[in-house]
Design a protein around this motif. Structure first.
Motif, PDB file in Angstrom:
ATOM      1  N   VAL A 454       0.854  -1.191   0.000  1.00  0.00           N
ATOM      2  CA  VAL A 454       0.000   0.000   0.000  1.00  0.00           C
ATOM      3  C   VAL A 454       0.889   1.240   0.000  1.00  0.00           C
ATOM      4  CG1 VAL A 454      -1.783   1.293   1.220  1.00  0.00           C
ATOM      5  CG2 VAL A 454      -1.836  -1.209   1.208  1.00  0.00           C
ATOM      6  N   LEU A 455       0.677   2.079  -1.002  1.00  0.00           N
ATOM      7  CA  LEU A 455       1.471   3.298  -1.143  1.00  0.00           C
ATOM      8  C   LEU A 455       0.567   4.522  -1.096  1.00  0.00           C
ATOM      9  CD1 LEU A 455       3.819   2.308  -4.121  1.00  0.00           C
ATOM     10  CD2 LEU A 455       4.279   2.113  -1.671  1.00  0.00           C
ATOM     11  N   GLN A 461       1.515  12.685  -8.152  1.00  0.00           N
ATOM     12  CA  GLN A 461       1.814  11.292  -8.485  1.00  0.00           C
ATOM     13  C   GLN A 461       0.546  10.546  -8.883  1.00  0.00           C
ATOM     14  OE1 GLN A 461       3.714  10.055  -4.819  1.00  0.00           O
ATOM     15  NE2 GLN A 461       5.778  10.128  -5.754  1.00  0.00           N
ATOM     16  N   ARG A 462      -0.552  10.814  -8.186  1.00  0.00           N
ATOM     17  CA  ARG A 462      -1.816  10.146  -8.505  1.00  0.00           C
ATOM     18  C   ARG A 462      -2.281  10.506  -9.910  1.00  0.00           C
ATOM     19  NH1 ARG A 462      -6.086   7.358  -5.574  1.00  0.00           N
ATOM     20  NH2 ARG A 462      -7.686   7.021  -7.145  1.00  0.00           N
ATOM     21  N   SER A 463      -2.181  11.801 -10.260  1.00  0.00           N
ATOM     22  CA  SER A 463      -2.584  12.245 -11.599  1.00  0.00           C
ATOM     23  C   SER A 463      -1.692  11.616 -12.668  1.00  0.00           C
ATOM     24  CB  SER A 463      -2.509  13.771 -11.677  1.00  0.00           C
ATOM     25  OG  SER A 463      -2.761  14.230 -12.982  1.00  0.00           O
ATOM     26  N   THR A 464      -0.395  11.520 -12.371  1.00  0.00           N
ATOM     27  CA  THR A 464       0.538  10.925 -13.331  1.00  0.00           C
ATOM     28  C   THR A 464       0.235   9.447 -13.516  1.00  0.00           C
ATOM     29  OG1 THR A 464       2.233  12.505 -12.654  1.00  0.00           O
ATOM     30  CG2 THR A 464       2.968  10.567 -13.867  1.00  0.00           C
ATOM     31  N   TRP A 465      -0.046   8.738 -12.419  1.00  0.00           N
ATOM     32  CA  TRP A 465      -0.388   7.313 -12.525  1.00  0.00           C
ATOM     33  C   TRP A 465      -1.614   7.119 -13.405  1.00  0.00           C
ATOM     34  CZ3 TRP A 465      -4.649   5.060  -9.430  1.00  0.00           C
ATOM     35  CH2 TRP A 465      -4.853   3.707  -9.744  1.00  0.00           C
ATOM     36  N   PHE A 482      -6.976   2.455  -3.454  1.00  0.00           N
ATOM     37  CA  PHE A 482      -7.134   1.873  -2.128  1.00  0.00           C
ATOM     38  C   PHE A 482      -7.671   2.915  -1.142  1.00  0.00           C
ATOM     39  CE2 PHE A 482      -5.570  -0.167   1.858  1.00  0.00           C
ATOM     40  CZ  PHE A 482      -6.133  -1.414   1.663  1.00  0.00           C
ATOM     41  N   GLY A 483      -8.476   3.841  -1.685  1.00  0.00           N
ATOM     42  CA  GLY A 483      -9.070   4.858  -0.829  1.00  0.00           C
ATOM     43  C   GLY A 483      -8.213   6.097  -0.732  1.00  0.00           C
ATOM     44  N   GLY A 484      -8.845   7.252  -0.956  1.00  0.00           N
ATOM     45  CA  GLY A 484      -8.129   8.523  -0.903  1.00  0.00           C
ATOM     46  C   GLY A 484      -7.033   8.560  -1.950  1.00  0.00           C
ATOM     47  N   ASP A 485      -5.840   8.955  -1.538  1.00  0.00           N
ATOM     48  CA  ASP A 485      -4.700   9.011  -2.454  1.00  0.00           C
ATOM     49  C   ASP A 485      -3.816   7.770  -2.340  1.00  0.00           C
ATOM     50  OD1 ASP A 485      -5.244  11.469  -3.666  1.00  0.00           O
ATOM     51  OD2 ASP A 485      -4.336  12.589  -2.000  1.00  0.00           O
ATOM     52  N   SER A 486      -4.316   6.717  -1.729  1.00  0.00           N
ATOM     53  CA  SER A 486      -3.536   5.487  -1.584  1.00  0.00           C
ATOM     54  C   SER A 486      -3.866   4.514  -2.702  1.00  0.00           C
ATOM     55  CB  SER A 486      -3.819   4.831  -0.234  1.00  0.00           C
ATOM     56  OG  SER A 486      -3.393   5.665   0.824  1.00  0.00           O
TER      57      SER A 486
END
Length: 587
Positions: A454-455, A461-465, A482-486
């Motif tokens: 879990v990261l 980073q989320r937008s790039t992913w 995995f919920g929120g920004d995870s």
């Protein structure tokens, strides 16, 4: 109401000056036209004399075919030329000049003296002022032609005011001479400006020899041979700069098409594409490329100054250029030897680094210990494997000649001395080429985790992913929100070496989020592959067994460009046995 202007035919003197404005932009334009004429006349030596940055004098003397009196006078008429006769000739121009505009255009805006003689014939001197022939007389001289242009633009002061400083105009003149000297290495050149010699070149047999004479041997050593490559009606060769030597600005880039220096940005872009994954970010290599095409497949009649050409099939020409440059980068086994200064310091004493040698089959069997081979085999050259892949080697023999230095470099005994391999750079190159292939064909093998990782990702980073999700999954990562920004990582790329998936994924997302990283010529697959290779490669400080070192070398030499990493840094350095002998006084 103003009177309507009448349509009228312009006087010849005005027509001549308009034509001169199209052809003669500055002193360098005069020099180029006169040099082109000398080369077309078969000159083997050209002498140039300049004064006041060409504004007071430009003299070009050659030992070419020369002209008799009749041709000398005809050459001063507009559209008079010996190089074409019919409309069909324009479809296959092989000479540098062909328009028949140069001499009359130059004569229209200067005071000019034309002195010429054919072989075994009588010489002629023609004096022209402002386009008007003032005197014609006999002369005694050797075969050839001398055109002496003085007081350029004396009768068009407005044109003269638009010239730049003497330093700028002089730079254009020198550039013209350099381009011509590189285009015709078989010709001897001498040029002076006032009392100062600015060029003195004997005929050369190779382009590298001419560049060494123009600049110096140290500069010539930064260039790789672009081996001749012909496909269809297109043939390319020349020299291209080693990636590590490339500078931040376009310094020396010359494209010759059928011997003609041209402005060809599309060809330069194609050549730079050949450097993909080897150039340090923000750098541009020096290039000297010679392109030969069927004269009927290229239109040189595009611009009065003949600096532009139009190919019938520009995509085909660009493809050959790109492939030729890419072949040059992967051809030379001792490429990295010249990346160091020519005198490396060892123990306070100078050690000459091995000169780059021509690629030979023995390089592919580089890592076979000499002791492991019979004496006869050691003297013979093994046959290279098909496709440039390292041939099957005796693994025990390879491993016996390998050592690791400070867990960073692999030292390998070779048949010619010592090879030093940067383990991180080598693995970067391997991963880059493997990942590019996998992204274009099938996903990389993945290894499922017993417990998901879990990261927590930053918003960027989320937008790039999310933007690169498909390609990141093709690398072998399986990632779900995995919920929120995870996110939960349930599978990672399968590697045979120690690999930190968390660090590699975070670094990959951070780099991909930065605009402008990498070459503008990279596509998304290449950018992802380059970034991932850098993050996932074996790091400096990682100990390797001899078996792992041998495997790394096998895989490195199975790549297309084994001598540079993805940032343009060298992956291999070679030091010759003869240089080591010399250093220790064994000669």
């Amino acid at each position: 109401m103003a009177e309507r202007a009448r349509v009228r035919v312009l006087p010849d003197v005005v027509i001549d000056q308009i034509a001169a404005g199209e052809v003669i932009e500055r002193p360098a334009s005069v020099l180029k036209e006169l040099v082109d004429n000398a080369l077309d006349a078969g000159a083997t030596r050209i002498d140039v004399t300049l004064e006041a940055a060409g504004q007071e004098r430009i003299s070009v003397a050659d030992d070419g075919g020369g002209m008799d009196r009749e041709d000398a006078l005809a050459a001063l008429e507009r559209h008079a030329t010996s190089k074409i006769e019919r409309l069909e000739d324009l479809a296959g121009i092989a000479s540098l000049g062909f328009r028949g505009e140069a001499l009359p255009s130059i004569a229209a805006v200067s005071r000019m003296v034309l002195e010429t003689a054919p072989a075994g014939g009588e010489g002629t001197v023609v004096r022209v002022e402002g386009g008007r022939v003032s005197e014609v007389e006999r002369a005694s001289r050797a075969r050839g032609t001398t055109v002496d242009v003085r007081q350029l633009f004396y009768n068009t002061p407005a044109r003269k005011r638009f010239l730049k400083t003497h330093a700028t105009e002089q730079a254009h003149l020198v550039q013209c001479l350099v381009e011509s000297a590189l285009a015709r290495i078989d010709v001897g050149w001498r040029a002076t400006h006032g009392s100062r010699a600015i060029l003195s070149l004997a005929p050369a047999g190779e382009l590298r020899e001419r560049l060494a004479a123009l600049y110096d041997m140290a500069y010539a050593d930064t260039l790789l041979d672009v081996p001749p490559l012909a496909e269809g009606a297109v043939a390319v060769d020349g020299l291209a700069q080693r990636p590590i030597a490339a500078g931040a600005s376009r310094r020396r880039q010359l494209v010759l098409v059928n011997g003609r220096p041209v402005d060809a940005p599309e060809i330069v872009r194609a050549a730079v594409r050949g450097y993909r994954s080897t150039l340090p970010a923000g750098t541009r290599p020096d290039l000297f490329l010679r392109i030969d095409v069927d004269p009927a497949a290229v239109d040189v009649n595009v611009h009065p100054a003949k600096r532009e050409v139009r190919f019938r099939d520009p995509a085909a020409v660009a493809a050959v250029v790109e492939e030729a440059v890419r072949a040059a980068l992967g051809a030379g086994p001792a490429v990295a030897a010249a990346y160091l200064p020519r005198a490396a310091r060892i123990g306070g004493r100078a050690l000459r680094v091995a000169e780059p040698s021509a690629p030979g089959p023995d390089q592919l069997a580089l890592f076979v210990s000499r002791r492991s081979r019979p004496a006869a085999a050691a003297l013979s050259e093994p046959e290279p494997a098909a496709g440039g892949v390292l041939p099957e080697l005796d693994r025990a023999a390879v491993e016996a000649g390998l050592w690791q230095l400070h867990d960073r470099f692999i030292l390998a005994q070779t048949s010619r001395g010592l090879a030093v391999i940067d383990q991180h750079s080598a693995h970067e190159r391997i991963l880059y080429e493997e990942v590019v292939h996998d992204l274009r064909s099938a996903p990389r093998p993945a290894q499922r985790l017993l417990f998901p990782l879990v990261l927590h990702l930053t918003p960027l980073q989320r937008s790039t992913w999310e933007s690169y999700r498909g390609m990141i999954e093709a690398l072998g990562f399986e990632i779900e929100p995995f919920g929120g920004d995870s996110v939960a990582v349930s599978a990672v790329p399968a590697f045979r070496h120690t690999f930190d998936p968390e660090d590699a994924l975070a670094g990959l997302l951070d780099d991909l989020a930065q605009p402008g990283r990498g070459s503008a010529d990279m596509n998304q697959h290449e950018r992802v592959a380059r970034t991932f290779a850098c993050k996932a490669a074996i790091k400096a400080g990682a100990p390797l067994s001899r078996e792992e070192m041998a495997e790394l070398i096998d895989r490195l030499f199975a790549t297309r460009l084994p001598y540079d990493d993805v940032h343009g840094r060298p992956a291999i350095l070679q030091i010759g046995l003869a240089d080591l002998d010399r250093h220790f006084g064994r000669h």
